[in-house]
Design an enzyme around this catalytic site. Structure first.
Site, mmCIF file in Angstrom:
data_model
loop_
_atom_site.group_PDB
_atom_site.id
_atom_site.type_symbol
_atom_site.label_atom_id
_atom_site.label_comp_id
_atom_site.label_asym_id
_atom_site.label_seq_id
_atom_site.Cartn_x
_atom_site.Cartn_y
_atom_site.Cartn_z
ATOM 1 N N HIS A 22 -2.374 7.331 7.040
ATOM 2 C CA HIS A 22 -1.344 8.432 6.840
ATOM 3 C C HIS A 22 -1.845 9.981 5.718
ATOM 4 C CE1 HIS A 22 2.552 6.385 6.408
ATOM 5 N NE2 HIS A 22 1.778 5.526 5.645
ATOM 6 N N GLY A 62 1.049 -1.032 -0.278
ATOM 7 C CA GLY A 62 -0.260 0.020 -0.168
ATOM 8 C C GLY A 62 0.968 1.560 -0.420
ATOM 9 N N GLU A 68 -3.031 2.968 5.678
ATOM 10 C CA GLU A 68 -3.148 3.869 4.993
ATOM 11 C C GLU A 68 -4.026 4.988 4.916
ATOM 12 O OE1 GLU A 68 -0.775 3.403 2.562
ATOM 13 O OE2 GLU A 68 -0.212 1.333 3.157
ATOM 14 N N CYS A 120 6.233 -0.090 7.847
ATOM 15 C CA CYS A 120 5.541 0.986 6.692
ATOM 16 C C CYS A 120 7.032 1.318 6.177
ATOM 17 C CB CYS A 120 5.174 2.432 7.621
ATOM 18 S SG CYS A 120 4.320 3.777 6.749
#
Ligand code: NI
Length: 170
Positions: A140, A46, A137, A94
């Site tokens: 983020h 992702g 995601e 990540c």
């Protein structure tokens, strides 16, 4: 292939709230293909636009099944989680947080509203690992990193380690 550098913690762009996308044009299309290339090159499952320095509400996620099936990705524009259910704990890492994986508690099942590449509104309900990827995601886009869910001690140890690494590079 069009690749971009992935920004890493503590880059301030990763902490910004990403802007909503309202224009669905060729430049959005090309940003999306750059993100897909960059995600697979990393490799990752992702990628959120702020990770390549574009503070807009756009994520790409890998949805290929395992066992060597052809790469298949999905694009979500302006995604928001509208429903959450249950709990699960899974190991996360990540591309913007180097040298760290940790267990994070997330919702087991989520419903996400988003727009597709044409601007059409869509809704998706999913659970387990894919629900983890989507929550990670979408975080983020709100300036949140998975390290924010760790204990204060673990987080400060990680910050110290990164500071040292950065100082050593100078
Ligand atoms: Ni991430």
């Amino acid at each position: 292939m069009n690749l971009r550098t992935i920004l890493t913690f503590p880059n301030p762009v990763l902490r910004q709230k990403a802007k909503e996308i309202s224009v669905f044009d060729d430049s959005l299309q090309s940003l999306i293909s750059t993100m897909i290339d960059t995600m697979y090159d990393a490799p990752g499952v992702g990628l959120a636009a702020p990770q390549i320095g574009e503070s807009v509400q756009l994520i790409v996620v890998d949805i290929s099944k395992e066992d060597g099936e052809e790469q298949k990705s999905m694009v979500m524009i302006n995604p928001t989680i509208t429903e959450k259910e249950g709990k699960q704990v899974d190991e996360e890492g990540c591309l913007s947080v180097l040298d760290l994986t940790a267990s994070v508690k997330r919702s087991k099942k989520v419903t996400v509203c988003y727009q597709d590449i044409t601007g059409e509104k869509q809704e998706l309900t999913t659970e387990d690992r894919f629900a983890v990827v989507l929550q990670h995601e979408i975080d983020h886009l709100n300036g949140i990193l998975f390290i924010d869910y760790l204990s204060t001690l673990k987080r400060s140890l990680y910050k110290k380690k990164i500071k040292k690494t950065l100082a050593a590079k100078k």
